[in-house]
Scaffold this motif. Structure first.
Motif, PDB file in Angstrom:
ATOM      1  N   PHE A 120       5.998 -45.043   4.108  1.00 61.65           N
ATOM      2  CA  PHE A 120       6.024 -45.529   5.481  1.00 61.65           C
ATOM      3  C   PHE A 120       7.314 -46.284   5.782  1.00 61.65           C
ATOM      4  N   GLU A 121       8.391 -45.854   5.165  1.00 63.36           N
ATOM      5  CA  GLU A 121       9.674 -46.470   5.449  1.00 63.36           C
ATOM      6  C   GLU A 121      10.125 -46.179   6.872  1.00 63.36           C
ATOM      7  N   ASP A 122       9.620 -45.081   7.457  1.00 69.06           N
ATOM      8  CA  ASP A 122       9.998 -44.734   8.822  1.00 69.06           C
ATOM      9  C   ASP A 122       9.158 -45.454   9.866  1.00 69.06           C
ATOM     10  N   VAL A 123       8.198 -46.271   9.435  1.00 69.57           N
ATOM     11  CA  VAL A 123       7.347 -47.022  10.366  1.00 69.57           C
ATOM     12  C   VAL A 123       7.627 -48.501  10.147  1.00 69.57           C
ATOM     13  N   PRO A 124       8.571 -49.096  10.876  1.00 68.32           N
ATOM     14  CA  PRO A 124       8.895 -50.501  10.613  1.00 68.32           C
ATOM     15  C   PRO A 124       7.775 -51.455  10.983  1.00 68.32           C
ATOM     16  N   GLU A 125       6.835 -51.008  11.814  1.00 65.67           N
ATOM     17  CA  GLU A 125       5.736 -51.905  12.196  1.00 65.67           C
ATOM     18  C   GLU A 125       4.704 -52.080  11.098  1.00 65.67           C
ATOM     19  N   LEU A 126       4.747 -51.247  10.063  1.00 64.97           N
ATOM     20  CA  LEU A 126       3.746 -51.298   8.996  1.00 64.97           C
ATOM     21  C   LEU A 126       4.320 -51.994   7.774  1.00 64.97           C
ATOM     22  N   GLY A 127       3.626 -53.001   7.277  1.00 63.33           N
ATOM     23  CA  GLY A 127       4.020 -53.712   6.074  1.00 63.33           C
ATOM     24  C   GLY A 127       2.952 -53.601   5.002  1.00 63.33           C
ATOM     25  N   VAL A 160      -4.456 -58.627   8.164  1.00 62.12           N
ATOM     26  CA  VAL A 160      -4.812 -57.465   7.349  1.00 62.12           C
ATOM     27  C   VAL A 160      -5.439 -56.437   8.266  1.00 62.12           C
ATOM     28  N   SER A 161      -4.845 -55.243   8.313  1.00 59.20           N
ATOM     29  CA  SER A 161      -5.360 -54.166   9.156  1.00 59.20           C
ATOM     30  C   SER A 161      -6.007 -53.053   8.353  1.00 59.20           C
ATOM     31  N   PHE A 162      -5.596 -52.873   7.080  1.00 60.21           N
ATOM     32  CA  PHE A 162      -6.154 -51.851   6.203  1.00 60.21           C
ATOM     33  C   PHE A 162      -6.246 -52.434   4.805  1.00 60.21           C
ATOM     34  N   PRO A 210     -10.545 -50.708   8.253  1.00 61.14           N
ATOM     35  CA  PRO A 210     -10.681 -49.517   7.397  1.00 61.14           C
ATOM     36  C   PRO A 210     -10.398 -49.834   5.936  1.00 61.14           C
ATOM     37  N   VAL A 211     -11.259 -49.318   5.057  1.00 63.68           N
ATOM     38  CA  VAL A 211     -11.178 -49.547   3.614  1.00 63.68           C
ATOM     39  C   VAL A 211     -11.053 -48.200   2.925  1.00 63.68           C
ATOM     40  N   TYR A 212     -10.177 -48.118   1.919  1.00 61.55           N
ATOM     41  CA  TYR A 212      -9.968 -46.893   1.136  1.00 61.55           C
ATOM     42  C   TYR A 212     -10.079 -47.236  -0.340  1.00 61.55           C
ATOM     43  N   TRP A 213     -10.798 -46.385  -1.064  1.00 58.16           N
ATOM     44  CA  TRP A 213     -10.909 -46.547  -2.519  1.00 58.16           C
ATOM     45  C   TRP A 213     -10.215 -45.356  -3.166  1.00 58.16           C
ATOM     46  N   VAL A 214      -9.157 -45.625  -3.918  1.00 61.84           N
ATOM     47  CA  VAL A 214      -8.369 -44.576  -4.568  1.00 61.84           C
ATOM     48  C   VAL A 214      -8.899 -44.375  -5.977  1.00 61.84           C
ATOM     49  N   GLY A 215      -9.188 -43.135  -6.346  1.00 66.00           N
ATOM     50  CA  GLY A 215      -9.702 -42.827  -7.670  1.00 66.00           C
ATOM     51  C   GLY A 215      -8.648 -42.968  -8.751  1.00 66.00           C
ATOM     52  N   LEU A 298      -4.019 -42.709   6.136  1.00 68.03           N
ATOM     53  CA  LEU A 298      -3.474 -43.857   6.854  1.00 68.03           C
ATOM     54  C   LEU A 298      -2.818 -43.439   8.166  1.00 68.03           C
ATOM     55  N   ARG A 299      -2.043 -42.382   8.141  1.00 63.47           N
ATOM     56  CA  ARG A 299      -1.377 -41.957   9.372  1.00 63.47           C
ATOM     57  C   ARG A 299      -2.387 -41.533  10.434  1.00 63.47           C
ATOM     58  N   ARG A 300      -3.488 -40.957  10.035  1.00 68.69           N
ATOM     59  CA  ARG A 300      -4.496 -40.584  11.017  1.00 68.69           C
ATOM     60  C   ARG A 300      -5.173 -41.819  11.611  1.00 68.69           C
ATOM     61  N   ASP A 301      -5.458 -42.829  10.784  1.00 69.44           N
ATOM     62  CA  ASP A 301      -6.123 -44.039  11.276  1.00 69.44           C
ATOM     63  C   ASP A 301      -5.167 -45.012  11.944  1.00 69.44           C
ATOM     64  N   LEU A 302      -3.861 -44.806  11.783  1.00 73.63           N
ATOM     65  CA  LEU A 302      -2.909 -45.692  12.439  1.00 73.63           C
ATOM     66  C   LEU A 302      -2.856 -45.468  13.941  1.00 73.63           C
ATOM     67  N   VAL A 303      -3.300 -44.304  14.393  1.00 75.69           N
ATOM     68  CA  VAL A 303      -3.241 -43.993  15.815  1.00 75.69           C
ATOM     69  C   VAL A 303      -4.179 -44.935  16.569  1.00 75.69           C
ATOM     70  N   GLY A 304      -3.626 -45.705  17.465  1.00 81.16           N
ATOM     71  CA  GLY A 304      -4.411 -46.654  18.246  1.00 81.16           C
ATOM     72  C   GLY A 304      -4.617 -47.994  17.592  1.00 81.16           C
ATOM     73  N   ARG A 305      -4.207 -48.161  16.325  1.00 77.80           N
ATOM     74  CA  ARG A 305      -4.398 -49.431  15.638  1.00 77.80           C
ATOM     75  C   ARG A 305      -3.098 -50.173  15.394  1.00 77.80           C
ATOM     76  N   ILE A 306      -2.000 -49.471  15.334  1.00 80.13           N
ATOM     77  CA  ILE A 306      -0.736 -50.126  15.032  1.00 80.13           C
ATOM     78  C   ILE A 306      -0.241 -50.874  16.264  1.00 80.13           C
ATOM     79  N   GLU A 307       0.281 -52.051  16.060  1.00 78.86           N
ATOM     80  CA  GLU A 307       0.776 -52.895  17.140  1.00 78.86           C
ATOM     81  C   GLU A 307       2.301 -52.792  17.181  1.00 78.86           C
ATOM     82  N   PRO A 308       2.858 -52.294  18.274  1.00 80.86           N
ATOM     83  CA  PRO A 308       4.323 -52.204  18.336  1.00 80.86           C
ATOM     84  C   PRO A 308       4.952 -53.582  18.417  1.00 80.86           C
TER      85      PRO A 308
END
Length: 430
Positions: A120-127, A160-162, A210-215, A298-308
């Protein structure tokens, strides 16, 4: 009687010749006695002759190699480059992030956080907030209690958003439950471990994000890889129970036979080294590929949740353009009204059956609609002729007598009787 002396002389001469030949052969043999066949020295050499010893000079031993540098088990943190005086004015600093991804887990989760930053280097709003703990897990709460730590971290951090979690590499230990000790892999161990996994998931879901569990990925060794498969089954079962997305990364780090592999295609399809020599940790390309499986979610759930990033609330130290902030416009420049999301609906072509706005009757006391007319909003011209009949209305063209498309019967030529002809000829045309 005379034949006998001749035979005696012949025999004597023959004996002399034979003796002379023997003497010559012996001399030649003695003359060639010094020659030895050295093509096979060990085959024809006398017994008392020792074989030749060929000495081969020994090569000098190579210098001892320098020990290879130990591979890092932790990703390298990217630090912003120090801007020099020459480039400080030219470079534009990135705006501070407004949406954050919290990453929890063990050593492998730290590599996952590194991969998310690269993805997500191309999305400066996401840390990305890395709150991983080396050597931690869910099997040893006496060492690090993840459910309790999750509640503490979320109570202290409000940005914390995700939430992403990945554990399992250090959970192949017995579980102590009071006086009871459950060995790894037993049914009781699976039950106790599943309860702790569910407790960690509920602590993360309590935040309402949103919560994600990575195997767990495969590790080097058939036995330990089989243990990771058992852990993934527990994670997937509990995640389905609590409606949490389970991100399966197993197939991205195995070969054609389903076994652990150190090399493989990276996120761009190029064959790279994905795992380190210890068989556990990732390389930089491997971490980027690990984040690829989560990136899609993440990119699918970022739609409508990311704050510019808002220019009205800039970060300290960032240059603020005057024309971008209301209230800071130079004198004499009026602010531009915001552009509407949609303009007026106008017809694309004129229709003579629909009256134009200015032609419609307006009731008393009502405001007439604004006249908005496009270039084509005019009365359609009345067309006539054969082209209008055939191409616009779709009617068949008129029939010409005698043409191939004249299907009328009886023919027009049969009904008309030419002058000077008899009726028989008219009734029976040629």
């Amino acid at each position: 009687m005379r034949l006998k002396p001749f035979l005696s002389m012949s025999c004597l001469l023959l004996a002399v010749l034979i003796l002379a030949g023997m003497v010559g052969t012996g001399g030649e043999s003695r003359a060639q006695g010094a020659y030895t066949d050295d093509r096979f020295p060990h085959l024809f050499a006398p017994r008392d002759q020792r074989p030749r010893i060929i000495s081969i000079p020994q090569r000098t031993r190579p210098a001892a190699r320098a020990p290879a540098a130990a591979e890092p088990v932790r990703p390298t943190r990217r630090e912003p480059p120090a801007a020099t005086s020459a480039t400080a004015d030219a470079e534009v600093p990135r705006p501070p992030p407004t949406t954050f991804v919290l990453v929890l887990g063990d050593n492998l989760a730290e590599w996952l956080a590194h991969g998310i930053e690269e993805a997500f280097e191309d999305v400066p709003e996401l840390g990305v907030k890395d709150r991983t703990r080396l050597g931690s897990g869910l099997a040893r709460p006496d060492t690090y209690d993840w459910p309790a730590e999750i509640r503490r971290i979320l109570s202290e951090d409000r940005q914390v958003s995700f939430i992403v979690m990945m554990v399992g590499a250090h959970d192949r230990h017995p579980i102590r439950n009071g006086e009871e000790v459950a060995e790894f892999g037993s049914d009781r161990w699976r039950e106790l471990y599943g309860q702790r996994v569910e407790a960690a998931m509920q602590a993360m879901k309590a935040r309402g994000v949103p919560v994600y569990w990575v195997g767990s990925p495969p590790l080097r060794g058939q036995r330990i890889s089989a243990d990771m498969v058992r852990l993934n089954e527990i994670y997937k079962e509990r995640a389905q129970k609590l409606s949490i997305p389970f991100i399966d990364v197993w197939n991205g780090f195995v070969d054609e036979r389903g076994n652990y592999t150190q090399f493989g295609p990276d996120f761009a399809g190029q064959t790279r080294r994905l795992r380190t020599s210890d068989g556990v940790h990732f390389t930089a390309p491997g971490a980027r590929k690990l984040a690829l499986f989560l990136e899609q979610e993440l990119r699918r759930d970022l739609v409508g949740r990311i704050e510019p990033a808002s220019p009205a609330d800039p970060a300290p130290g960032l240059p603020v353009p005057e024309a971008a902030v209301p209230g800071l416009l130079p004198q004499g420049i009026a602010p531009v009204a915001p552009r509407p999301l949609a303009g007026p609906v106008l017809p694309l072509a004129g229709n003579p059956s629909i009256p134009r706005p200015e032609d419609r009757a307006v009731p008393d006391g009502a405001q007439a609609p604004p006249p908005g007319r496009l270039a084509g909003d005019s009365a359609a011209p009345v067309r006539s002729g054969l082209a209008e009949t055939v191409l616009v209305r779709g009617a068949p063209p008129p029939v010409v007598p005698g043409r191939a498309d004249d299907f009328r019967w009886p023919r027009a030529s049969a009904t008309a009787t030419p002058a000077g002809s008899t009726g028989e000829t008219a009734r029976n045309p040629p």
